[in-house]
Write a protein that holds these residues in place. Structure first.
Motif, PDB file in Angstrom:
ATOM      1  N   THR A  20      21.962  60.559 -77.163  1.00 13.72           N
ATOM      2  CA  THR A  20      23.382  60.834 -77.390  1.00 13.72           C
ATOM      3  C   THR A  20      24.092  59.608 -77.950  1.00 13.72           C
ATOM      4  OG1 THR A  20      23.418  62.435 -75.573  1.00 13.72           O
ATOM      5  CG2 THR A  20      25.536  61.551 -76.296  1.00 13.72           C
ATOM      6  N   ILE A  21      23.886  58.466 -77.321  1.00 16.79           N
ATOM      7  CA  ILE A  21      24.562  57.246 -77.779  1.00 16.79           C
ATOM      8  C   ILE A  21      24.088  56.865 -79.183  1.00 16.79           C
ATOM      9  CG2 ILE A  21      24.943  54.794 -77.329  1.00 16.79           C
ATOM     10  CD1 ILE A  21      24.614  55.379 -74.356  1.00 16.79           C
ATOM     11  N   SER A  22      22.801  57.002 -79.427  1.00 14.95           N
ATOM     12  CA  SER A  22      22.268  56.681 -80.761  1.00 14.95           C
ATOM     13  C   SER A  22      22.928  57.555 -81.819  1.00 14.95           C
ATOM     14  CB  SER A  22      20.751  56.880 -80.791  1.00 14.95           C
ATOM     15  OG  SER A  22      20.101  56.005 -79.898  1.00 14.95           O
ATOM     16  N   TYR A  23      23.082  58.848 -81.510  1.00 12.22           N
ATOM     17  CA  TYR A  23      23.726  59.769 -82.449  1.00 12.22           C
ATOM     18  C   TYR A  23      25.176  59.353 -82.705  1.00 12.22           C
ATOM     19  CZ  TYR A  23      25.849  64.068 -84.228  1.00 12.22           C
ATOM     20  OH  TYR A  23      26.553  64.974 -84.974  1.00 12.22           O
ATOM     21  N   LEU A  24      25.909  59.047 -81.642  1.00  9.24           N
ATOM     22  CA  LEU A  24      27.319  58.703 -81.796  1.00  9.24           C
ATOM     23  C   LEU A  24      27.504  57.401 -82.565  1.00  9.24           C
ATOM     24  CD1 LEU A  24      28.683  59.720 -78.279  1.00  9.24           C
ATOM     25  CD2 LEU A  24      29.116  60.870 -80.464  1.00  9.24           C
ATOM     26  N   LYS A  25      26.630  56.443 -82.348  1.00  5.46           N
ATOM     27  CA  LYS A  25      26.741  55.180 -83.083  1.00  5.46           C
ATOM     28  C   LYS A  25      26.491  55.402 -84.578  1.00  5.46           C
ATOM     29  CE  LYS A  25      25.015  51.360 -81.424  1.00  5.46           C
ATOM     30  NZ  LYS A  25      26.184  50.443 -81.341  1.00  5.46           N
ATOM     31  N   ARG A  26      25.570  56.316 -84.897  1.00  6.44           N
ATOM     32  CA  ARG A  26      25.342  56.625 -86.315  1.00  6.44           C
ATOM     33  C   ARG A  26      26.517  57.414 -86.899  1.00  6.44           C
ATOM     34  NH1 ARG A  26      20.263  58.206 -84.255  1.00  6.44           N
ATOM     35  NH2 ARG A  26      20.830  60.412 -84.550  1.00  6.44           N
ATOM     36  N   ARG A  27      27.049  58.329 -86.112  1.00  5.20           N
ATOM     37  CA  ARG A  27      28.096  59.229 -86.587  1.00  5.20           C
ATOM     38  C   ARG A  27      29.460  58.536 -86.666  1.00  5.20           C
ATOM     39  NH1 ARG A  27      28.381  64.984 -86.281  1.00  5.20           N
ATOM     40  NH2 ARG A  27      30.198  65.595 -87.520  1.00  5.20           N
ATOM     41  N   VAL A  36      33.020  52.050 -84.584  1.00  7.08           N
ATOM     42  CA  VAL A  36      33.603  52.299 -83.265  1.00  7.08           C
ATOM     43  C   VAL A  36      32.858  51.455 -82.230  1.00  7.08           C
ATOM     44  CG1 VAL A  36      33.989  54.017 -81.451  1.00  7.08           C
ATOM     45  CG2 VAL A  36      34.380  54.615 -83.850  1.00  7.08           C
ATOM     46  N   HIS A  37      33.609  50.848 -81.325  1.00  9.12           N
ATOM     47  CA  HIS A  37      33.025  50.014 -80.267  1.00  9.12           C
ATOM     48  C   HIS A  37      32.937  50.851 -78.988  1.00  9.12           C
ATOM     49  CE1 HIS A  37      33.552  46.583 -82.915  1.00  9.12           C
ATOM     50  NE2 HIS A  37      34.800  46.958 -83.111  1.00  9.12           N
ATOM     51  N   PHE A  38      31.728  51.289 -78.679  1.00 10.25           N
ATOM     52  CA  PHE A  38      31.517  52.144 -77.517  1.00 10.25           C
ATOM     53  C   PHE A  38      31.174  51.319 -76.279  1.00 10.25           C
ATOM     54  CE2 PHE A  38      30.322  55.352 -80.862  1.00 10.25           C
ATOM     55  CZ  PHE A  38      31.320  56.276 -80.562  1.00 10.25           C
TER      56      PHE A  38
END
Length: 213
Positions: free
Chosen positions: A100-107, A111-113
Motif C-alpha cells: 500500500t505504501i509503495s503504491y501511494l509513494k508512486r502515485r 508527498v511526505h508520508f
C-alpha cells in the motif's frame, strides 16, 4: 447499489505532509479520531488519511463488518476536514502495508508520508510482512495506548529501530526525516478499542457500524 472502492487517492499536492492511518476500523471510534488529531497537531501534518482495510491478515475475518459499512462509519466518526477516508487498498488489491505504501509513494510524488500506528500494533510490528522494509519506506509515528507503552518499546521492532528514534519534541521534523525514523507520541490515551466495542454490541458506537444502512 453495491459499494465499489475507488483507486483514486484523496486530493494532494507536492509538499503535503500526510499521516497514513491504516486499520480495519471495525468499528471506528473516537480513539481513532483523537489519535489523528494528535498527529495532525504534534507532527504538523496537513492531512491524515484513514486507510480502511478490506481485511487484516493477522485478524479473524469472521468478525469483520462489510467494508462499505466501515467506510461510512469512519466518515461519520472522523468529522474533520483534514481527515480523509479511503478504501484504496481494496481497489488496488493490496493486502499488505508495504504494498500500500509503495503504491501511494508512486502515485503521490512529492508527498511526505508518515505511517501512524497505535503502540498496541507496534508491539506486533515484527509480525508484519516486510516490516523492516516498511520502516525504510516512511517515517513512523507510534501513538501511545493504555497498557501498551512498555511492551511496545521493548519488542523486537522497537529494539531494531531504537537507533532511529527521534524525541517527540521534534515532532515537526518527522514527516521530512529520511527513513528509518520513528517517534512515540504521548497524549490523552483513549480507553476505547474496536475489540472492546465488538464485544459490547449494545454500545452506540458498535451499533453505528454493525447496523448502519
Amino acid at each position: 447499489m453495491s459499494f465499489v472502492p475507488s483507486a483514486k487517492t484523496p486530493p494532494f499536492v507536492p509538499g503535503l505532509r500526510v499521516g497514513l492511518f491504516g486499520g480495519s476500523f471495525n468499528p471506528p471510534h473516537d480513539g481513532h479520531r483523537e489519535a489523528s488529531l494528535l498527529a495532525l497537531r504534534r507532527l504538523q501534518l496537513h492531512r491524515v488519511w484513514w486507510l480502511v482495510s478490506p481485511g487484516n491478515p493477522l485478524k479473524d475475518a469472521r468478525e469483520l463488518a462489510p467494508l462499505a459499512r466501515r467506510v461510512e462509519a469512519a466518515r461519520r466518526i472522523s468529522q474533520h476536514p483534514r481527515i480523509k477516508i479511503t478504501a484504496i487498498e481494496a481497489a488496488i488489491g493490496s493486502t499488505y502495508t508495504f504494498d500500500t505504501i509503495s503504491y501511494l509513494k508512486r502515485r503521490c510524488p512529492g508527498v511526505h508520508f508518515v505511517w501512524l500506528m497505535g503502540a498496541d500494533n507496534f508491539r506486533l510490528f515484527d509480525c508484519w510482512q516486510r516490516w523492516r522494509d516498511i520502516a525504510r519506506l516512511v517515517p513512523i509515528a507510534i501513538i501511545d495506548r493504555s497498557g501498551s507503552t512498555l511492551t511496545a518499546l521493548h519488542g523486537r521492532a522497537a529494539e531494531a529501530l531504537a537507533p532511529y528514534r527521534l524525541d517527540e519534541t521534534d515532532g515537526a521534523r518527522l514527516a521530512m526525516a529520511a527513513p528509518p525514523a520513528f517517534m512515540l507520541l504521548h497524549g490523552h490515551r483513549s480507553p476505547m478499542s474496536s475489540t472492546a466495542l465488538r464485544g459490547n454490541p449494545q454500545s452506540a458506537s458498535a451499533q453505528e457500524i454493525m447496523y448502519a444502512k
